[in-house]
Design an enzyme around this catalytic site. Structure first.
Site, PDB file in Angstrom:
ATOM      1  N   GLU A   9     -55.747  26.306 -22.645  1.00  0.00           N
ATOM      2  CA  GLU A   9     -54.646  26.787 -21.284  1.00  0.00           C
ATOM      3  C   GLU A   9     -53.669  27.928 -22.033  1.00  0.00           C
ATOM      4  O   GLU A   9     -53.091  27.543 -23.020  1.00  0.00           O
ATOM      5  CB  GLU A   9     -54.120  25.688 -20.779  1.00  0.00           C
ATOM      6  CG  GLU A   9     -53.263  25.904 -19.472  1.00  0.00           C
ATOM      7  CD  GLU A   9     -52.838  24.498 -18.927  1.00  0.00           C
ATOM      8  OE1 GLU A   9     -52.367  23.869 -19.438  1.00  0.00           O
ATOM      9  OE2 GLU A   9     -52.894  24.446 -17.680  1.00  0.00           O
ATOM     10  N   GLU A  46     -51.371  14.455 -13.285  1.00  0.00           N
ATOM     11  CA  GLU A  46     -51.949  15.859 -12.664  1.00  0.00           C
ATOM     12  C   GLU A  46     -51.582  16.933 -14.009  1.00  0.00           C
ATOM     13  O   GLU A  46     -50.462  17.327 -14.367  1.00  0.00           O
ATOM     14  CB  GLU A  46     -50.981  16.504 -11.659  1.00  0.00           C
ATOM     15  CG  GLU A  46     -51.087  15.716 -10.411  1.00  0.00           C
ATOM     16  CD  GLU A  46     -52.287  15.926  -9.484  1.00  0.00           C
ATOM     17  OE1 GLU A  46     -52.942  16.836  -9.986  1.00  0.00           O
ATOM     18  OE2 GLU A  46     -52.284  15.102  -8.213  1.00  0.00           O
ATOM     19  N   CYS A  82     -50.993  25.456 -12.829  1.00  0.00           N
ATOM     20  CA  CYS A  82     -52.014  24.544 -13.544  1.00  0.00           C
ATOM     21  C   CYS A  82     -53.651  25.148 -13.174  1.00  0.00           C
ATOM     22  O   CYS A  82     -54.444  25.069 -13.918  1.00  0.00           O
ATOM     23  CB  CYS A  82     -51.595  23.222 -13.157  1.00  0.00           C
ATOM     24  SG  CYS A  82     -51.606  22.927 -11.484  1.00  0.00           S
ATOM     25  N   LYS A  86     -37.515  12.740 -12.929  1.00  0.00           N
ATOM     26  CA  LYS A  86     -37.062  13.402 -14.137  1.00  0.00           C
ATOM     27  C   LYS A  86     -37.518  14.798 -14.323  1.00  0.00           C
ATOM     28  O   LYS A  86     -38.834  15.079 -14.369  1.00  0.00           O
ATOM     29  CB  LYS A  86     -37.529  12.633 -15.344  1.00  0.00           C
ATOM     30  CG  LYS A  86     -36.605  12.699 -16.581  1.00  0.00           C
ATOM     31  CD  LYS A  86     -36.500  14.016 -17.047  1.00  0.00           C
ATOM     32  CE  LYS A  86     -37.689  14.355 -17.999  1.00  0.00           C
ATOM     33  NZ  LYS A  86     -37.503  16.197 -18.162  1.00  0.00           N
TER      34      LYS A  86
HETATM   35  P1  NAD Z   1     -44.781  19.079 -20.319  1.00  0.00           P
HETATM   36  O1  NAD Z   1     -45.830  17.974 -20.540  1.00  0.00           O
HETATM   37  O2  NAD Z   1     -44.297  19.656 -21.676  1.00  0.00           O
HETATM   38  O3  NAD Z   1     -43.399  18.481 -19.475  1.00  0.00           O
HETATM   39  C1  NAD Z   1     -43.585  18.353 -18.321  1.00  0.00           C
HETATM   40  C2  NAD Z   1     -42.622  17.063 -17.838  1.00  0.00           C
HETATM   41  O4  NAD Z   1     -42.880  16.081 -18.795  1.00  0.00           O
HETATM   42  C3  NAD Z   1     -41.144  17.659 -18.240  1.00  0.00           C
HETATM   43  O5  NAD Z   1     -40.396  17.041 -17.245  1.00  0.00           O
HETATM   44  C4  NAD Z   1     -40.999  17.039 -19.669  1.00  0.00           C
HETATM   45  O6  NAD Z   1     -39.590  16.965 -19.942  1.00  0.00           O
HETATM   46  C5  NAD Z   1     -41.634  15.798 -19.550  1.00  0.00           C
HETATM   47  N1  NAD Z   1     -41.809  15.330 -20.752  1.00  0.00           N
HETATM   48  C6  NAD Z   1     -42.005  15.839 -21.979  1.00  0.00           C
HETATM   49  N2  NAD Z   1     -42.426  15.019 -22.946  1.00  0.00           N
HETATM   50  C7  NAD Z   1     -42.276  13.751 -22.595  1.00  0.00           C
HETATM   51  C8  NAD Z   1     -42.606  12.438 -22.747  1.00  0.00           C
HETATM   52  N3  NAD Z   1     -42.747  12.238 -24.202  1.00  0.00           N
HETATM   53  N4  NAD Z   1     -42.629  11.343 -22.134  1.00  0.00           N
HETATM   54  C9  NAD Z   1     -42.352  11.555 -20.805  1.00  0.00           C
HETATM   55  N5  NAD Z   1     -42.106  12.740 -20.174  1.00  0.00           N
HETATM   56  C10 NAD Z   1     -42.146  13.928 -21.116  1.00  0.00           C
HETATM   57  O7  NAD Z   1     -45.473  20.251 -19.594  1.00  0.00           O
HETATM   58  P2  NAD Z   1     -44.715  21.645 -19.033  1.00  0.00           P
HETATM   59  O8  NAD Z   1     -44.797  22.471 -20.509  1.00  0.00           O
HETATM   60  O9  NAD Z   1     -43.526  21.519 -18.574  1.00  0.00           O
HETATM   61  O10 NAD Z   1     -45.748  22.136 -17.954  1.00  0.00           O
HETATM   62  C11 NAD Z   1     -46.879  22.964 -18.140  1.00  0.00           C
HETATM   63  C12 NAD Z   1     -47.936  22.014 -18.259  1.00  0.00           C
HETATM   64  O11 NAD Z   1     -48.268  21.288 -17.109  1.00  0.00           O
HETATM   65  C13 NAD Z   1     -49.295  22.766 -18.140  1.00  0.00           C
HETATM   66  O12 NAD Z   1     -50.270  22.157 -18.961  1.00  0.00           O
HETATM   67  C14 NAD Z   1     -49.878  22.794 -16.692  1.00  0.00           C
HETATM   68  O13 NAD Z   1     -51.338  22.948 -16.444  1.00  0.00           O
HETATM   69  C15 NAD Z   1     -49.271  21.217 -16.286  1.00  0.00           C
HETATM   70  N6  NAD Z   1     -49.279  21.473 -14.911  1.00  0.00           N
HETATM   71  C16 NAD Z   1     -50.293  20.603 -14.168  1.00  0.00           C
HETATM   72  C17 NAD Z   1     -50.226  20.451 -12.918  1.00  0.00           C
HETATM   73  C18 NAD Z   1     -51.178  19.710 -11.992  1.00  0.00           C
HETATM   74  O14 NAD Z   1     -51.033  19.638 -10.801  1.00  0.00           O
HETATM   75  N7  NAD Z   1     -52.218  19.626 -12.327  1.00  0.00           N
HETATM   76  C19 NAD Z   1     -49.271  21.324 -12.114  1.00  0.00           C
HETATM   77  C20 NAD Z   1     -48.074  21.859 -12.891  1.00  0.00           C
HETATM   78  C21 NAD Z   1     -48.281  21.962 -14.211  1.00  0.00           C
END
Ligand code: NAD
Length: 482
Positions: free
Chosen positions: A384, A251, A285, A176
């Site tokens: 962040e 992650e 991240c 997804k």
């Molecule tokens: P997000 O959590 O909003 O979304 C990430 C994914 O989760 C998307 O595919 C989204 O559609 C899905 N999602 C959202 N709500 C959900 C739910 N209720 N149930 C299941 N899935 C759901 O994050 P974002 O804004 O897209 O990404 C940014 C964040 O990701 C930042 O906090 C960043 O630090 C983190 N990040 C971490 C890493 C790592 O490896 N640690 C890498 C990249 C990004």
């Protein structure tokens, strides 16, 4: 363009849940639509994946030998490299990242696929000492169907490290992608089908997190979830998975510190510090978003950083400047609000970059910003930003530096700049982080190196051999033969 889901090696949009518009971050204009998946679409994808595996790993994907999986992954990697320009251009248009960054993402994805292709036939169980008259062995089996929830910042790299490892371990995957970055992932699934992955081995369902993402986290047919995204969403995913005892790798976010001591090689450190926070427009991240500098060289370091930040330019992806626009309007507003709030709270801006004249006024551009003397307890030093914003503050001695560095809820990575060998080792031990870089930053990009966080940055490890083991289930077999 109208994109459907990719399930069972076929484009489908059977659930009729509507569509999601796709915007170009460089001008805010809509240029495509993706399918808005729901629980029915996730269900179809999970069943396709189950069929590919077969009841007892006797399906068209499940019965392949490790070396056959390896060959497919090598072909996948080669096909990705052949389509490097196409994939990079698609990603740059969809996410706004500079073309050079998108090209790097393609190259790193290809490396992940190669790494895990090479590892398929090199992991194995053991024989264990036990009571006389027994032979005991362990085998590493695929888990089954794995779910992968991917964010928008590095879609292709994160696909490579989680889906690549899971396929190598023999699982079938349901992916997804983020609603803001689905196009490259859909194309990758299509390429996998073209190179010979059997139907159902790799399925992609697009949609919003609260619909398709939540359905994937809660689906009883999913045996393991790899989630990369925000800490808040990670908690929701882990909670849904816990109800059915499904293992999860989280992650999550970070507020990673860089510690600069008085004996640091500043010629090495300064460009690395700048790059660590502006790479991918700060939407990383592991961005080095907090800078802790020994008070004796604080002004000198800020002066040099001011020069570096003033030269930074954000502009359209195809111009390949230091940064493209941020990914979407929401993120743009969020970063601007954080910068405005910090200024309103009296925090001083030491330097800022510029937005290139060629940028549209409707694009989501944000210039790089260097804040100085940020109080450690302020949200700018704690939370962040996910934008090109660096929070600098001085420290008095090593103990103070460690206290500041460890003083947030996060623990993803940390950087230390010092020539003192004993201090390097001490700090590497004392810093709460999944990776510590000494006299460099970002080595975590290496596909071979296990990556993941502690505290609210998550748990479990991806990348490297470690990830592969995480996508297997260990079975112990005890045979009594007398
Ligand atoms: P997000 O959590 O909003 O979304 C990430 C994914 O989760 C998307 O595919 C989204 O559609 C899905 N999602 C959202 N709500 C959900 C739910 N209720 N149930 C299941 N899935 C759901 O994050 P974002 O804004 O897209 O990404 C940014 C964040 O990701 C930042 O906090 C960043 O630090 C983190 N990040 C971490 C890493 C790592 O490896 N640690 C890498 C990249 C990004």
């Amino acid at each position: 363009m109208n994109y459907k889901h990719f399930i069972d090696n076929t484009w489908v949009s059977q659930a009729g849940n509507g569509e999601i518009p796709v915007f170009d971050p460089s001008n805010g204009e809509q240029f495509a639509r993706i399918a808005r998946g729901n629980d029915q679409d996730i269900d179809s994808a999970v069943w396709a994946a189950k069929k590919a595996l077969g009841e007892t790993f006797d399906g068209p994907w499940g019965r392949l030998s490790p070396v056959e999986r390896s060959q497919l992954l090598f072909s996948f990697s080669a096909a990705v490299l052949e389509r490097s320009n196409e994939l990079a251009e698609l990603e740059a248009r969809d996410t706004g990242k500079a073309l050079k960054t998108a090209r790097t993402d393609v190259a790193v994805l290809a490396r992940y696929l190669q790494f895990y292709a090479g590892a398929c036939d090199k992991f194995h169980g053991e024989t264990l000492p036990y009571t006389t008259g027994y032979t005991v062995l362990t085998i590493r089996e695929p888990i089954g169907v794995t779910g992968h929830i991917i964010p928008w910042n590095y879609p292709m790299q994160i696909f490579g490290r989680s889906v690549g490892a899971s396929l190598a371990a023999g699982n079938a995957c349901v992916v997804k992608p983020a609603e803001d970055a689905s196009l490259s992932i859909l194309r990758l699934a299509e390429i996998a089908a073209e190179v010979g992955f059997p139907p159902g081995a790799l399925n992609v369902v697009t949609g919003y997190g609260h619909d398709a993402g939540a359905a994937l986290s809660a689906h009883p047919g999913i045996g393991h979830i790899s989630f990369t995204g925000s800490t808040v969403t990670g908690t929701l995913v882990a909670r849904a998975a816990a109800d059915r005892h499904c293992p999860v790798v989280l992650e999550l976010g970070g507020k990673s510190p860089q510690l600069v001591f008085e004996d640091a090689d500043l010629d090495e450190a300064i460009p690395a510090i700048v790059n660590a926070v502006v790479q991918n427009c700060g939407q990383t991240c592991s961005a080095g978003s907090r800078l802790l500098v020994h008070r004796s060289i604080y002004e000198q370091v800020l002066e040099r950083l001011t020069e570096g930040f003033s030269r930074l330019k954000a502009g359209p992806p195809e111009q390949d400047l230091d940064m493209g626009p941020l990914v979407n309007a929401k993120q743009h507003e969020r970063v601007r609000a954080i910068v405005a709030q910090a200024k309103a709270d009296g925090i001083k801006i030491a330097a800022r970059g510029t937005i290139a004249a060629e940028s549209t006024s409707t694009g989501y551009y944000q210039e790089a910003v260097l804040f100085r003397d940020v109080p450690p307890e302020h949200s700018l030093a704690q939370e962040e930003v996910f934008g090109p914003v660096l929070a600098a503050m001085p420290f008095d001695d090593e103990a103070h530096a460690v206290r500041l560095a460890n003083g947030t809820q996060y623990g993803l990575v940390a950087g230390v700049w010092t020539r003192d060998g004993a201090r390097q080792l001490r700090l590497a031990r004392k810093l709460q982080a999944g990776q510590v870089f000494v006299n460099n930053y970002g080595a975590g990009g290496g596909v071979e190196l296990p990556f993941g966080g502690v505290k609210s940055s998550g748990y479990g490890r991806e990348k490297g051999f470690e990830a592969l083991l995480g996508f297997t289930s260990l079975k112990t077999i005890a045979i009594k033969h007398g």
